[in-house]
Scaffold this active site. Sequence first.
Site, PDB file in Angstrom:
ATOM      1  CG  HIS A  98      31.942 -10.182 -24.619  1.00  0.00           C
ATOM      2  ND1 HIS A  98      32.404  -9.689 -23.416  1.00  0.00           N
ATOM      3  CD2 HIS A  98      31.756  -9.105 -25.413  1.00  0.00           C
ATOM      4  CE1 HIS A  98      32.486  -8.371 -23.478  1.00  0.00           C
ATOM      5  NE2 HIS A  98      32.107  -7.988 -24.682  1.00  0.00           N
ATOM      6  CG  ASP A 151      33.615 -11.527 -20.814  1.00  0.00           C
ATOM      7  OD1 ASP A 151      33.969 -12.129 -21.849  1.00  0.00           O
ATOM      8  OD2 ASP A 151      33.067 -10.406 -20.828  1.00  0.00           O
ATOM      9  CB  SER A 248      33.933  -5.457 -25.170  1.00  0.00           C
ATOM     10  OG  SER A 248      32.655  -5.111 -24.713  1.00  0.00           O
TER      11      SER A 248
END
Length: 301
Positions: A98, A151, A248
């Site tokens: 992502h 992910d 992230s």
Amino acid sequence: MKTVALLVGLLAVASAEWIDIDWSTVRPIEEFDHYWARLPAELQIFRNRRPSGRVTNGQEATPGQFPYQIALLSEFGAGTGLCGGSVLTNNYILTAAHCVVTGATTLATGGTAIIGAHNRINVEPSQQRIRFSTAGIIPHPQYDASNIRNDIAVVRLDSPITFNDRVQPARLPARSDTRQFGGVLGTVSGFGRTSDASPATSNVVMFTSNPVLTNADCLAQWLSPAIIQPQNVCLSGEGGRSSCNGDSGGPLAVQDGGSLQIGVVSFGSAAGCAIGMPSVYARVSFFLDFIEANSDFVASA
């Protein structure tokens, strides 16, 4: 010899073209119009989680403490997103899907990996800023933007990384390593937000530590088998210590004969990073086949 190697590395960095960055245009990847802002009704179960990206209730790292840490800047039409990442080899980096994909399938138009930084804003002799292009972005082919599955991504850089005392590849689990690491102290690091009360991200590398949870213990807190799966690993959120917005894609590591990266920051609770919920990561050992097939990394047996 160690001193000579460091000098050679710093000279190589100094001779490379420096990439200036307009930091006023950079914001955490979570602020973009990603899929979690518009989930369909049948997927409302996932409204309680969003990609996580900051270190809350942590502390500043010492320069060089995490030589595999990367600040990853991915460029999209709406602006530049800040994520974390880790050094995989001198040609490839590891991050979350992502961080380099917007919507369901649109790849970033390119970006910059900042390696060897303690303060990402400053011009530091240890820093290497290396561009990457859309052609170098390889998200997992089964990455699912609707439920944050698979992910993980690898990115090939436009030029190689120079290793030195401040820049080293992360060590990943061996293929034979099936441990869940439950109860082992895990450490997450990054440049993300440091408080739920402020949108500001950190200029310097921050880190925090908590016990790694077994998937069963993590599931008991998330209360849904659709959320925590074997491809995930969780870090306890006790004490409000957690990854958060801007972290992230960054590394979760344990000490096992040195740092061992076992996770990639994926998601956390939308209610806040410091509320005590476990943060959730892509489990590196689950994705070794993907990593090896799409980079020049070779997993140990």
